[in-house]
Design an enzyme around this catalytic site. Structure first.
Site, PDB file in Angstrom:
ATOM      1  N   LYS A  77       3.100  -3.472  10.908  1.00 28.23           N
ATOM      2  CA  LYS A  77       2.886  -4.492   9.902  1.00 28.23           C
ATOM      3  C   LYS A  77       3.848  -4.213   8.752  1.00 28.23           C
ATOM      4  CE  LYS A  77      -1.287  -2.051   8.436  1.00 28.23           C
ATOM      5  NZ  LYS A  77      -2.181  -1.456   9.428  1.00 28.23           N
ATOM      6  N   ASP A  99       0.815  -1.217   0.000  1.00 25.90           N
ATOM      7  CA  ASP A  99       0.000   0.000   0.000  1.00 25.90           C
ATOM      8  C   ASP A  99       0.849   1.268   0.000  1.00 25.90           C
ATOM      9  OD1 ASP A  99       0.934  -0.179   2.614  1.00 25.90           O
ATOM     10  OD2 ASP A  99      -0.834   0.817   3.431  1.00 25.90           O
TER      11      ASP A  99
HETATM   12  C1  G1P Z   1      -8.208   0.237   9.136  1.00 22.96           C
HETATM   13  C2  G1P Z   1      -8.166  -1.255   9.301  1.00 22.96           C
HETATM   14  C3  G1P Z   1      -7.294  -1.617  10.480  1.00 22.96           C
HETATM   15  C4  G1P Z   1      -5.909  -1.016  10.301  1.00 22.96           C
HETATM   16  C5  G1P Z   1      -6.013   0.473  10.041  1.00 22.96           C
HETATM   17  C6  G1P Z   1      -4.661   1.087   9.692  1.00 22.96           C
HETATM   18  O1  G1P Z   1      -8.757   0.852  10.292  1.00 22.96           O
HETATM   19  O2  G1P Z   1      -9.456  -1.785   9.465  1.00 22.96           O
HETATM   20  O3  G1P Z   1      -7.217  -3.013  10.591  1.00 22.96           O
HETATM   21  O4  G1P Z   1      -5.118  -1.228  11.453  1.00 22.96           O
HETATM   22  O5  G1P Z   1      -6.889   0.717   8.949  1.00 22.96           O
HETATM   23  O6  G1P Z   1      -4.077   0.500   8.567  1.00 22.96           O
HETATM   24  P1  G1P Z   1     -10.315   1.301  10.406  1.00 22.96           P
HETATM   25  O7  G1P Z   1     -10.578   2.206   9.240  1.00 22.96           O
HETATM   26  O8  G1P Z   1     -11.106   0.036  10.290  1.00 22.96           O
HETATM   27  O9  G1P Z   1     -10.428   1.945  11.739  1.00 22.96           O
HETATM   28 ZN    ZN Z   2      -0.433   1.459   5.345  1.00 26.39          ZN
END
Ligand code: G1P
Ligand code: ZN
Length: 532
Positions: free
Chosen positions: A365, A273
């Protein structure tokens, strides 16, 4: 030399799941970035720090401004990625390697960029990971009262050449963003085995989505491991990611999916990403969902001590943990919750259904790491991805999983839906919806086993009598309206039912959940915008 500039506080600087994320133009308004950065410096003492970003629109100007503010706030040393670029996992590594107090990473992750897109600021602590809730709360408190910021009158040097310069009393070290990270990867994986696989004709397509991983992927996959030139596509980072949506999933990486399902598909496909922490895994003719990918990697990991997943992630990895006799933890959504488990040595691998997978080597991650873990596994197993997945499901059962996202819902409607659900939780047990009967319903509360901190209201979990599970929560990373996320999981132990079409396998559960939460009544929607 040092100026103090009076400003008004902004009332919308509460960090979300992953830092402060807003429309780029919102961030560019006078004093907005400065108010947030000063609040970080006011809340957390920082002497030595890391600074980098994913290169999106406003990256350069923000880097220059933060350098000038750091110099005026007593920071002694800043390590900056060349041209202001640094992937999130590489930033985490450098914080740890140099024992820094923390770092600022400029990214809105997988959100599109450019003037109409998003910008973001993340703050990581000394362990290299996103700071815990107590620290984001402290930063937020400061944003409400900040009345001035400090900045040096000198211009910041452009971080275009590797080496050291001074800004006032502050040392700026411009480093190659790839070098140390590549060395770390070399120390973790059997590069010889992967190289031999490429020499034997193995083919890869890695889609860097015009985001930050391009230079990393070229250096590691093509340069060190010998993947054919051109194996990395969209390799040049662009401020607007080429107009794309740098989120590695079958919807936004459609070109890669078509290639992997077409004639002459490469053996292995992957994508990352905007800031390089997410990953997508796809074999020839088979997409591997993030929850399954986590389980497969855990099943093959030597010396596994424990695993963790975010609560909405499927329990495929729990089945592996049970079989390998190690503990499995479930934490709230957001990488910050894995930090303590990793620091305490309780887990070796963790992941989220949102395309995040990582290990103990950094506190973020890590997209490239996940791809390398797969390449090593493929080099050792010498089987196509399809066979690896079929064998995995035979051994551990299959956990059909999907996330349904309803985007840009009116915030009041979304809050009303969730509010009504929470109010009715205790009465749901025993009720049936479209043929499925609820066994239990509760709101996820997490107590950190290391420091005892408690996170409440992290998402509603509905368990059905027949084993299915649905989880409902609102996104904490969006920048307009609300995004409602429904996570659907249906475990099938096998040996029958292991090769259903996932959408069909989950259809009854989706209908039951839509009905249970009164989706259409509250939001007017009856179909998701994105299924991943
Ligand atoms: C989203 C993902 C979550 C991740 C975060 C940052 O958050 O669902 O798992 O840690 O992006 O990459 P959310 O928009 O659901 O709060
Ligand atoms: Zn990211």
């Amino acid at each position: 030399m040092i100026k103090t500039v009076s400003i008004r506080a902004f009332d919308d600087q509460k960090p979300g799941t992953s830092g402060l994320r807003k429309k780029t133009v919102h961030f560019m308004q006078p004093d907005y970035l400065e108010a947030y950065i000063q609040s970080i410096f006011n809340a957390v003492p920082v002497r030595r720090m890391l600074l980098g970003g994913d290169g999106r629109t406003f990256n350069d100007a923000a880097i220059a401004q933060i350098l000038r503010m750091a110099a005026a706030n007593g920071v002694e040393q800043v390590i900056v990625g060349q041209n202001g670029l640094m992937s999130t996992p590489a930033a985490s590594h450098l914080i740890r390697k140099h024992g820094l107090d923390g770092g600022i990473i400029l990214s809105a992750s997988h959100n599109p960029a450019g003037p109409d897109g998003d910008f973001g600021v993340k703050f990581n602590g000394a362990n290299g990971g996103p700071v815990p809730d107590a620290v984001t709360d402290a930063i937020y408190a400061r944003t409400k009262e900040v009345s001035e910021y400090r900045i040096t009158g000198q211009p910041a040097p452009a971080p275009d050449r590797i080496g050291e310069t001074m800004l006032g009393d502050m040392r700026i070290c411009v480093v190659d963003p790839v070098e140390d990270y590549a060395a770390l990867m070399r120390s973790l994986f059997d590069f010889d085995a992967i190289r031999a696989m490429f020499q034997g004709g193995f083919t890869l397509c890695f889609d860097a989505m015009h985001a930050v991983t391009g230079p990393y992927a070229r250096a590691i996959f093509e340069g060190e491991l010998g993947a054919a030139a051109g194996s990395v596509i969209h390799a040049v980072p662009l401020p607007d990611f080429g107009g794309g949506h740098p989120d590695p999933n079958p919807v936004w990486a459609r070109g890669l999916m078509e290639r992997m399902f077409g004639d002459d598909a490469p053996d292995f496909g992957a994508a990352s990403d905007g800031d390089g922490d997410r990953n997508m895994i796809v074999g020839r003719g088979i997409y591997v969902g993030p929850s399954d990918s986590l389980a497969v990697l855990a099943a093959h990991m030597p010396g596994l001590v424990g695993v963790a997943r975010s609560m909405p992630t499927s329990s495929a990895v729990d089945a592996v943990a049970r079989a390998r006799g190690v503990p499995a933890y479930a934490v709230p959504t957001g990488w910050k919750y894995f930090g303590n488990l990793l620091d305490a040595g309780l887990i070796s691998i963790c992941g989220e259904e949102s395309a995040g997978t990582g290990g103990d080597h950094v506190r973020e991650k890590d997209g490239i790491w996940a791809v390398l873990a797969w390449l090593e596994l493929l080099a050792k197993r010498r089987q196509p991805v399809t066979e690896i997945m079929q064998a995995h499901w035979r051994d551990y059962g299959r956990h059909y999983f999907a996330r349904h996202d309803f985007e840009e819902i009116d915030s009041a409607a979304a809050d009303a839906l969730v509010g009504a659900l929470r109010e009715n939780l205790s009465g749901l047990g025993g009720q049936s919806f479209m043929g499925l009967t609820v066994k239990s319903a509760d709101d996820f509360t997490y107590t950190d086993p290391v420091d005892g901190s408690v996170a409440q209201n992290q998402g509603v979990i509905i368990r059905f009598e027949t084993g299915e599970r649905a989880m409902i929560r609102l996104s904490g990373t969006g920048t307009s309206g609300a995004t409602l996320r429904l996570y659907l999981e249906r475990p099938v132990a096998g040996p029958k039912g292991l090769d259903m079409n996932p959408a069909q396998a989950l259809q009854p559960l989706a209908s039951a959940t839509y009905s249970l939460i009164r989706l259409t009544g509250f939001t007017g929607r009856d179909a998701p915008d994105v299924i991943s």
